[in-house]
Design an enzyme around this catalytic site. Structure first.
Site, short mmCIF file in Angstrom:
data_model
loop_
_atom_site.label_atom_id
_atom_site.label_comp_id
_atom_site.label_asym_id
_atom_site.label_seq_id
_atom_site.Cartn_x
_atom_site.Cartn_y
_atom_site.Cartn_z
N HIS A 205 0.53 -0.99 -0.28
CA HIS A 205 0.01 0.09 0.18
C HIS A 205 0.81 1.46 0.50
O HIS A 205 0.32 2.03 -0.10
CB HIS A 205 -0.86 0.23 1.21
CG HIS A 205 -0.20 0.26 2.56
ND1 HIS A 205 0.57 -0.46 3.02
CD2 HIS A 205 0.12 1.19 3.23
CE1 HIS A 205 1.34 0.18 4.24
NE2 HIS A 205 0.75 1.00 4.10
C1 UD1 Z 1 -1.21 6.42 5.42
C2 UD1 Z 1 0.07 6.32 6.27
C3 UD1 Z 1 0.95 5.51 5.95
C4 UD1 Z 1 0.43 4.17 6.77
C5 UD1 Z 1 -0.95 3.50 6.21
C6 UD1 Z 1 -1.49 2.02 7.55
C7 UD1 Z 1 0.52 8.92 5.88
C8 UD1 Z 1 0.88 9.73 5.39
N1 UD1 Z 1 0.14 7.75 5.42
O1 UD1 Z 1 -1.54 5.75 4.48
O2 UD1 Z 1 2.49 6.13 7.14
O3 UD1 Z 1 1.26 3.00 6.50
O4 UD1 Z 1 -1.90 4.89 6.45
O5 UD1 Z 1 -3.08 1.96 6.60
O6 UD1 Z 1 -0.30 9.24 7.03
N2 UD1 Z 1 -8.76 5.34 2.23
C9 UD1 Z 1 -10.44 4.27 2.34
N3 UD1 Z 1 -10.25 3.96 3.30
C10 UD1 Z 1 -10.35 4.44 4.37
C11 UD1 Z 1 -8.41 4.91 4.12
C12 UD1 Z 1 -7.55 5.90 2.80
O7 UD1 Z 1 -10.71 4.39 1.32
O8 UD1 Z 1 -10.46 4.21 5.41
C13 UD1 Z 1 -8.09 6.12 0.93
C14 UD1 Z 1 -9.09 6.47 0.52
O9 UD1 Z 1 -8.82 6.81 -1.53
C15 UD1 Z 1 -7.64 7.66 -0.05
C16 UD1 Z 1 -5.75 6.68 0.73
O10 UD1 Z 1 -6.76 5.77 0.57
O11 UD1 Z 1 -6.80 8.49 -0.22
C17 UD1 Z 1 -4.84 6.88 1.07
O12 UD1 Z 1 -5.53 6.99 3.11
P1 UD1 Z 1 -4.30 7.90 3.18
O13 UD1 Z 1 -4.40 7.35 4.89
O14 UD1 Z 1 -4.38 9.74 2.90
O15 UD1 Z 1 -2.77 6.51 2.85
P2 UD1 Z 1 -2.99 5.51 3.50
O16 UD1 Z 1 -2.05 5.43 2.34
O17 UD1 Z 1 -3.37 4.76 4.11
N1 UDP Z 2 -4.00 -5.59 9.06
C1 UDP Z 2 -4.33 -6.77 9.22
N2 UDP Z 2 -5.68 -6.12 8.09
C2 UDP Z 2 -5.34 -6.74 6.59
C3 UDP Z 2 -3.29 -6.17 6.64
C4 UDP Z 2 -3.24 -5.29 7.75
O1 UDP Z 2 -5.21 -6.26 10.59
O2 UDP Z 2 -6.15 -6.39 6.18
C5 UDP Z 2 -2.93 -5.34 10.11
C6 UDP Z 2 -1.42 -5.74 10.12
O3 UDP Z 2 -1.72 -6.50 10.79
C7 UDP Z 2 -0.66 -4.51 10.99
C8 UDP Z 2 -1.15 -3.43 10.20
O4 UDP Z 2 -1.95 -3.79 9.99
O5 UDP Z 2 -1.06 -5.09 12.51
C9 UDP Z 2 0.06 -3.17 9.51
O6 UDP Z 2 -1.10 -1.84 9.05
P1 UDP Z 2 -0.37 -1.41 7.64
O7 UDP Z 2 0.31 -1.97 6.63
O8 UDP Z 2 -1.89 -0.64 7.07
O9 UDP Z 2 0.53 0.08 7.93
P2 UDP Z 2 1.90 0.65 8.19
O10 UDP Z 2 2.40 -0.85 9.52
O11 UDP Z 2 2.47 0.18 7.04
O12 UDP Z 2 1.63 1.46 8.55
#
Ligand code: UD1
Ligand code: UDP
Length: 360
Positions: A205
């Site tokens: 992601h």
């Molecule tokens: C964010 C964090 C990243 C973390 C990740 C965990 C920042 C800069 N990035 O990235 O470090 O690893 O969360 O998963 O803070 N969206 C949905 N539903 C949701 C959330 C997001 O549809 O509940 C979609 C939207 O299209 C949005 C995109 O995901 O534009 C990105 O979401 P965003 O929170 O900006 O960044 P992440 O990629 O989730």
């Molecule tokens: N995770 C989850 N369901 C999923 C994918 C990940 O519960 O389908 C959990 C995973 O066990 C871990 C956390 O989400 O604890 C990691 O989150 P993510 O990869 O979104 O963010 P990052 O750690 O890279 O910031």
């Protein structure tokens, strides 16, 4: 003394859960402030329900937008709540925009900041997370470093050693507290027609991978090749960001089992029984190392070098050929390594340090 726990995304909810549970059980004077950065049920509420966390007292519903807009709106919303609630300390976890906004809003109001998972560095400033981590560390009064390596990084940046505490990572607490429950829960492998040790698990992601069409395409081609080479399925619980970009770039990977993001207990099941995990997630690199499952990290760098040193993880970058090659390398390795992230008591230590300092 009142404690604010600020969170906003999936990994923060999971990694703060052990700490929140202690505060809940101790009937401490605390409140949860959710920024709403993640809001889809499968990225947010499912974890509150499953991990039996209290409903956040505040959700400022910021949602998705650009880096500056999202962070700026969070700052404004968090400040209002801090002014009303006047907490003595704000706790944040990790490296998301919610973390930086929580820390900055607090520090500007003279509220103490505690950073859980301090001292991680990828040394790649093109990552929004790297900027968030660095700035948050330098705004913090309590830096809870998961490992001695992270502590060394902080001291190397001139942070006063009295502010830094090596506690372990709360992800270990979360895994230990939930693994048995996961094993007893609904059989996700059966539902997906998977056999233990006979499938690969993928998560992907990160902005630098999925927002770049040629890089995302190259990674997906590598994954498809693995399915062919090993004649085993790849399960990919897809992050909403990646789903959106896959659609936008019209990428249609043929032989991957793409599913919606799953709850934590289901994901622990999928992780612990996988033959190997491929990921660009921070938390998943840690969990695979803790669970003894080999990991191939689809990135050029990692702020979790402990996993590489343990022999649990390898950096593959984004080239299809190299990803395939790294899978081969990791599958030949011995699957035994020490867990560098602690003993599962990180949250206890953090609460004790904060309480003894007069907060909570
Ligand atoms: C964010 C964090 C990243 C973390 C990740 C965990 C920042 C800069 N990035 O990235 O470090 O690893 O969360 O998963 O803070 N969206 C949905 N539903 C949701 C959330 C997001 O549809 O509940 C979609 C939207 O299209 C949005 C995109 O995901 O534009 C990105 O979401 P965003 O929170 O900006 O960044 P992440 O990629 O989730
Ligand atoms: N995770 C989850 N369901 C999923 C994918 C990940 O519960 O389908 C959990 C995973 O066990 C871990 C956390 O989400 O604890 C990691 O989150 P993510 O990869 O979104 O963010 P990052 O750690 O890279 O910031």
């Amino acid at each position: 003394m009142k404690i604010a726990v600020v969170l906003g995304t999936r990994p923060e909810i999971i990694k703060m859960a052990p700490l929140i549970k202690i505060y809940k059980n101790n009937r401490a004077d605390f409140f949860l402030l959710h920024t709403g950065q993640h809001y889809t049920y499968q990225m947010d509420k499912v974890f509150f329900d499953q991990l039996e966390l209290p409903h956040p007292q505040y959700n400022i519903d910021i949602g998705s937008s650009s880096q500056a807009e999202q962070t700026g709106k969070m700052l404004i919303g968090i400040e209002k709540i801090f002014l009303k609630e006047k907490p003595a300390i704000a706790l944040v976890e990790g490296d998301t925009n919610s973390v930086l906004a929580g820390a900055l809003a607090a520090a500007k109001l003279g509220i103490q900041v505690g950073h859980v998972e301090a001292g991680l560095r990828s040394y790649d400033r093109t990552m929004p997370e790297e900027l968030n981590r660095m700035l948050t560390d330098h705004l913090s009064d309590y830096l809870f470093a998961p490992t001695s390596k992270a502590k060394k990084i902080l001291l190397g940046e001139g942070i006063n050693k009295n502010k830094v505490f090596v506690t372990g990572n709360t992800v270990v607490d979360a895994v230990f507290q939930n693994l048995e429950l996961a094993k007893k829960g609904k059989d996700v492998l059966k539902a997906l027609k998977l056999k233990p040790g006979q499938y690969f698990l993928v998560t992907l992601h990160r902005q630098e991978n999925v927002d770049n069409p040629s890089r995302f395409d190259s990674i997906l081609r590598g994954l498809s090749q693995i399915v062919i080479d090993y004649n085993l399925p790849i399960v990919y619980p897809i992050h909403p960001r990646s789903r959106k970009m896959m659609d936008e770039f019209r990428l249609r990977p043929k032989n991957l089992t793409i599913i919606e993001p799953v709850d934590f207990l289901s994901f622990l099941q999928l992780e612990s029984s996988a033959k190997l995990i491929l990921t660009d997630s921070g938390g998943v690199q840690e969990e695979s190392c803790i669970l003894g499952v080999p990991c191939v990290t689809i990135r050029d760098n990692t702020e979790r070098p402990e996993t590489l040193e343990a022999g649990a993880n390898i950096l593959a970058g984004s080239s299809s050929e190299r990803i395939v090659e790294c899978v081969g390398i990791m599958l030949k390795k011995k699957k035994k390594w020490p867990n560098p992230f602690g003993d599962g008591k990180a949250a206890e230590r953090i609460v004790k340090i904060i309480t003894e300092a007069g907060n909570g």
